[in-house]
Design a protein around this motif. Structure first.
Motif, PDB file in Angstrom:
ATOM      1  N   GLN A   1       0.842  -1.197   0.000  1.00 45.89           N
ATOM      2  CA  GLN A   1       0.000   0.000   0.000  1.00 45.89           C
ATOM      3  C   GLN A   1       0.876   1.246   0.000  1.00 45.89           C
ATOM      4  OE1 GLN A   1      -3.691   2.329   1.001  1.00 45.89           O
ATOM      5  NE2 GLN A   1      -3.698   0.130   1.008  1.00 45.89           N
ATOM      6  N   LYS A   2       1.950   1.203   0.797  1.00 50.46           N
ATOM      7  CA  LYS A   2       2.877   2.329   0.836  1.00 50.46           C
ATOM      8  C   LYS A   2       3.551   2.508  -0.522  1.00 50.46           C
ATOM      9  CE  LYS A   2       6.903   4.227   3.261  1.00 50.46           C
ATOM     10  NZ  LYS A   2       7.563   4.612   1.993  1.00 50.46           N
ATOM     11  N   PHE A   3       3.932   1.401  -1.172  1.00 55.53           N
ATOM     12  CA  PHE A   3       4.568   1.481  -2.484  1.00 55.53           C
ATOM     13  C   PHE A   3       3.658   2.207  -3.472  1.00 55.53           C
ATOM     14  CE2 PHE A   3       4.793  -0.197  -6.798  1.00 55.53           C
ATOM     15  CZ  PHE A   3       6.120   0.017  -7.124  1.00 55.53           C
ATOM     16  N   PHE A   4       2.393   1.794  -3.531  1.00 57.99           N
ATOM     17  CA  PHE A   4       1.470   2.409  -4.474  1.00 57.99           C
ATOM     18  C   PHE A   4       1.127   3.842  -4.066  1.00 57.99           C
ATOM     19  CE2 PHE A   4       0.588  -2.024  -5.746  1.00 57.99           C
ATOM     20  CZ  PHE A   4       0.691  -1.880  -7.120  1.00 57.99           C
ATOM     21  N   ARG A   5       1.024   4.095  -2.768  1.00 60.88           N
ATOM     22  CA  ARG A   5       0.746   5.466  -2.316  1.00 60.88           C
ATOM     23  C   ARG A   5       1.885   6.392  -2.719  1.00 60.88           C
ATOM     24  NH1 ARG A   5       1.693   9.192   1.263  1.00 60.88           N
ATOM     25  NH2 ARG A   5       3.448   8.028   2.112  1.00 60.88           N
ATOM     26  N   ASP A   6       3.119   5.902  -2.603  1.00 61.36           N
ATOM     27  CA  ASP A   6       4.273   6.702  -3.012  1.00 61.36           C
ATOM     28  C   ASP A   6       4.269   6.947  -4.518  1.00 61.36           C
ATOM     29  OD1 ASP A   6       5.119   6.818  -0.412  1.00 61.36           O
ATOM     30  OD2 ASP A   6       6.655   5.263  -0.615  1.00 61.36           O
ATOM     31  N   ARG A   7       3.826   5.948  -5.298  1.00 61.20           N
ATOM     32  CA  ARG A   7       3.756   6.130  -6.748  1.00 61.20           C
ATOM     33  C   ARG A   7       2.688   7.177  -7.091  1.00 61.20           C
ATOM     34  NH1 ARG A   7       6.997   3.479  -5.355  1.00 61.20           N
ATOM     35  NH2 ARG A   7       7.949   5.519  -5.442  1.00 61.20           N
ATOM     36  N   LEU A   8       1.583   7.172  -6.360  1.00 60.02           N
ATOM     37  CA  LEU A   8       0.551   8.184  -6.591  1.00 60.02           C
ATOM     38  C   LEU A   8       1.087   9.566  -6.238  1.00 60.02           C
ATOM     39  CD1 LEU A   8      -2.781   6.556  -5.302  1.00 60.02           C
ATOM     40  CD2 LEU A   8      -1.704   6.384  -7.541  1.00 60.02           C
ATOM     41  N   ALA A   9       1.825   9.646  -5.138  1.00 58.94           N
ATOM     42  CA  ALA A   9       2.408  10.933  -4.739  1.00 58.94           C
ATOM     43  C   ALA A   9       3.401  11.421  -5.793  1.00 58.94           C
ATOM     44  CB  ALA A   9       3.089  10.804  -3.379  1.00 58.94           C
TER      45      ALA A   9
ATOM     46  N   ARG B   1     -11.444  15.065   0.262  1.00 57.68           N
ATOM     47  CA  ARG B   1     -11.335  15.245  -1.184  1.00 57.68           C
ATOM     48  C   ARG B   1     -11.044  13.901  -1.855  1.00 57.68           C
ATOM     49  NH1 ARG B   1      -6.661  19.284  -3.574  1.00 57.68           N
ATOM     50  NH2 ARG B   1      -7.240  19.276  -5.788  1.00 57.68           N
ATOM     51  N   LYS B   2     -11.774  13.608  -2.951  1.00 59.22           N
ATOM     52  CA  LYS B   2     -11.563  12.360  -3.673  1.00 59.22           C
ATOM     53  C   LYS B   2     -10.988  12.645  -5.049  1.00 59.22           C
ATOM     54  CE  LYS B   2     -14.647   9.022  -1.536  1.00 59.22           C
ATOM     55  NZ  LYS B   2     -15.652   7.960  -1.797  1.00 59.22           N
ATOM     56  N   LEU B   3      -9.968  11.871  -5.422  1.00 55.25           N
ATOM     57  CA  LEU B   3      -9.284  12.062  -6.691  1.00 55.25           C
ATOM     58  C   LEU B   3      -9.207  10.739  -7.438  1.00 55.25           C
ATOM     59  CD1 LEU B   3      -6.278  14.095  -5.270  1.00 55.25           C
ATOM     60  CD2 LEU B   3      -8.209  15.062  -6.513  1.00 55.25           C
ATOM     61  N   LEU B   4      -9.194  10.829  -8.763  1.00 56.25           N
ATOM     62  CA  LEU B   4      -9.015   9.657  -9.600  1.00 56.25           C
ATOM     63  C   LEU B   4      -7.645   9.711 -10.251  1.00 56.25           C
ATOM     64  CD1 LEU B   4      -9.911   7.135 -11.206  1.00 56.25           C
ATOM     65  CD2 LEU B   4     -10.992   8.691 -12.859  1.00 56.25           C
ATOM     66  N   PHE B   5      -6.840   8.676 -10.041  1.00 48.62           N
ATOM     67  CA  PHE B   5      -5.525   8.561 -10.664  1.00 48.62           C
ATOM     68  C   PHE B   5      -5.590   7.547 -11.798  1.00 48.62           C
ATOM     69  CE2 PHE B   5      -4.120  10.317  -6.629  1.00 48.62           C
ATOM     70  CZ  PHE B   5      -2.976  11.034  -6.938  1.00 48.62           C
ATOM     71  N   LEU B   6      -5.094   7.941 -12.967  1.00 46.48           N
ATOM     72  CA  LEU B   6      -4.907   7.025 -14.084  1.00 46.48           C
ATOM     73  C   LEU B   6      -3.417   7.064 -14.429  1.00 46.48           C
ATOM     74  CD1 LEU B   6      -7.886   8.139 -16.371  1.00 46.48           C
ATOM     75  CD2 LEU B   6      -7.892   6.363 -14.604  1.00 46.48           C
ATOM     76  N   ILE B   7      -2.741   5.926 -14.342  1.00 48.03           N
ATOM     77  CA  ILE B   7      -1.287   5.895 -14.527  1.00 48.03           C
ATOM     78  C   ILE B   7      -0.889   4.732 -15.425  1.00 48.03           C
ATOM     79  CG2 ILE B   7       0.955   5.721 -13.378  1.00 48.03           C
ATOM     80  CD1 ILE B   7      -0.339   6.729 -10.829  1.00 48.03           C
ATOM     81  N   LYS B   8      -0.126   5.047 -16.479  1.00 48.52           N
ATOM     82  CA  LYS B   8       0.499   3.992 -17.290  1.00 48.52           C
ATOM     83  C   LYS B   8       1.917   3.823 -16.763  1.00 48.52           C
ATOM     84  CE  LYS B   8       1.645   1.175 -20.700  1.00 48.52           C
ATOM     85  NZ  LYS B   8       3.016   1.388 -21.050  1.00 48.52           N
ATOM     86  N   LEU B   9       2.179   2.628 -16.250  1.00 47.24           N
ATOM     87  CA  LEU B   9       3.477   2.322 -15.649  1.00 47.24           C
ATOM     88  C   LEU B   9       4.150   1.242 -16.484  1.00 47.24           C
ATOM     89  CD1 LEU B   9       4.923   3.221 -12.926  1.00 47.24           C
ATOM     90  CD2 LEU B   9       4.085   1.080 -11.970  1.00 47.24           C
TER      91      LEU B   9
END
Length: 343
Positions: free
Chosen positions: A45-53, A119-127
């Motif tokens: 969860q931390k890994f993905f949270r950091d990627r979102l940040a 606040r709610k946000l939508l992240f779309l990421i191509k990794l």
């Protein structure tokens, strides 16, 4: 009134993943490989949270006036049930893969609903997948094997990002980062999102030109020098760089022999840029908007006296005190070899 601010450092640290799924996109397959569920540990969860940040900044865009499927899907998915979240995530991924007809690398398309307080946000990421090799020892000899289907903490793996805020509390709809076109957006990604830039390169150049001066004017009590000094440094930076970078801009504007003070002022300017909506935006400065009018410094006293000059105070034999004297007055000194009666 909607704000221009982007995510602050505190906002990034407060990101909480509400829902997350990724689907696999392969170069040779027109159809994505859809996953039904992704279970992640606290560490993951931390890994993905950091990627979102990492991905939570970029150029500001707004949805076009015409019908935007992604806007409609974004409005639907942020409060969707788990079942509907999965269904919509597949729809968005299919649209991305169908639109992406140019060269691409194998990777995953991440869809995540994240909250920052209310606040709610939508992240779309191509990794993109990154090649990783592991080694095995055999008789003191190392055998290298490629490990496929891996996630990487390397920020260069992040290829495309759309951070969507559907609430009307900010003036932008989407923050976009596109590695294939860092100063804007590739045609296909723009078509996929149905967005246009909120501000032109000329708008952003003028904003960056005035940002340092406005910050200095609002923070004189912090021991900041006369605002024109910071404005001149900002102008110099914009004149000589090909692409605007927020951290490079801050370093160019704030230079102080006192390292502690320098770091404090840089953090202050960084926060101001985030509130101003400038931080994180990447663009090509338009040199032609840095006109003589734009570089002119103008001050007006309480008595209505105007002072105009170009360049630094020192070059024009002007000194303006940063603090008031015992009578509550600022002291302005102008030395000159001649005075002309203009009007």
């Amino acid at each position: 009134m909607p704000r221009e601010s982007v995510l602050s450092i505190a906002d990034k640290e407060a990101i909480k993943i509400e829902k997350l799924i990724f689907h696999i996109i392969l170069t040779d397959d027109i159809n994505p490989i859809f996953l039904e569920e992704v279970k992640i540990t606290d560490e993951q969860q931390k890994f993905f949270r950091d990627r979102l940040a990492d991905a939570s900044q970029g150029r500001q865009f707004i949805f076009t006036e015409n019908n935007s499927p992604i806007k409609d899907l974004a409005e639907e998915i942020v409060n969707a049930s788990d079942e509907d979240f999965l269904r919509i995530s597949k729809d968005i991924t299919s649209r991305f893969r169908t639109t992406h007809t140019s060269n691409m690398n194998d990777g995953v398309f991440i869809i995540s609903i994240a909250s920052i307080r209310t606040r709610k946000l939508l992240f779309l990421i191509k990794l993109d997948h990154k090649k990783v090799y592991e080694y095995k020892l055999k008789n003191n000899k190392a055998l290298l094997e490629e490990v496929k289907n891996t996630f990487s903490e390397d920020k260069t793996a992040i290829q495309k990002v759309a951070l969507i805020d559907i609430n009307p509390n900010v003036v932008w709809d989407v923050l976009v980062f596109d590695r294939s076109c860092p100063s804007g957006i590739t045609k296909f990604f723009g078509n996929f999102l149905s967005v246009i830039p909120r501000e032109t390169e000329s708008d952003l150049t003028k904003k960056a030109q005035s940002c340092a001066r406005r910050w200095a004017s609002l923070n004189k009590f912090e021991g900041i020098n006369e605002p024109s000094a910071y404005k001149n440094k900002a102008r110099s930076y914009l004149t000589f760089v090909d692409t605007f970078n927020s951290e490079q801009y801050i370093e160019a504007v704030i230079q102080d022999s006192d390292k502690e003070k320098q770091e404090y002022l840089r953090e202050s300017l960084r926060n101001f840029m985030m509130e101003d909506g400038l931080y994180g935006q990447i663009f090509i400065p338009k040199k032609d908007v840095l006109t003589k009018k734009e570089c002119k410094n103008i001050r007006q006293t309480a008595e209505g006296v105007k002072i105009e000059w170009e360049g630094s105070l020192e070059e024009n034999n002007i000194s303006i005190s940063d603090i008031k004297d015992r009578q509550g007055l600022y002291k302005i000194v102008i030395k000159t070899s001649d005075i002309k009666d203009i009007q």
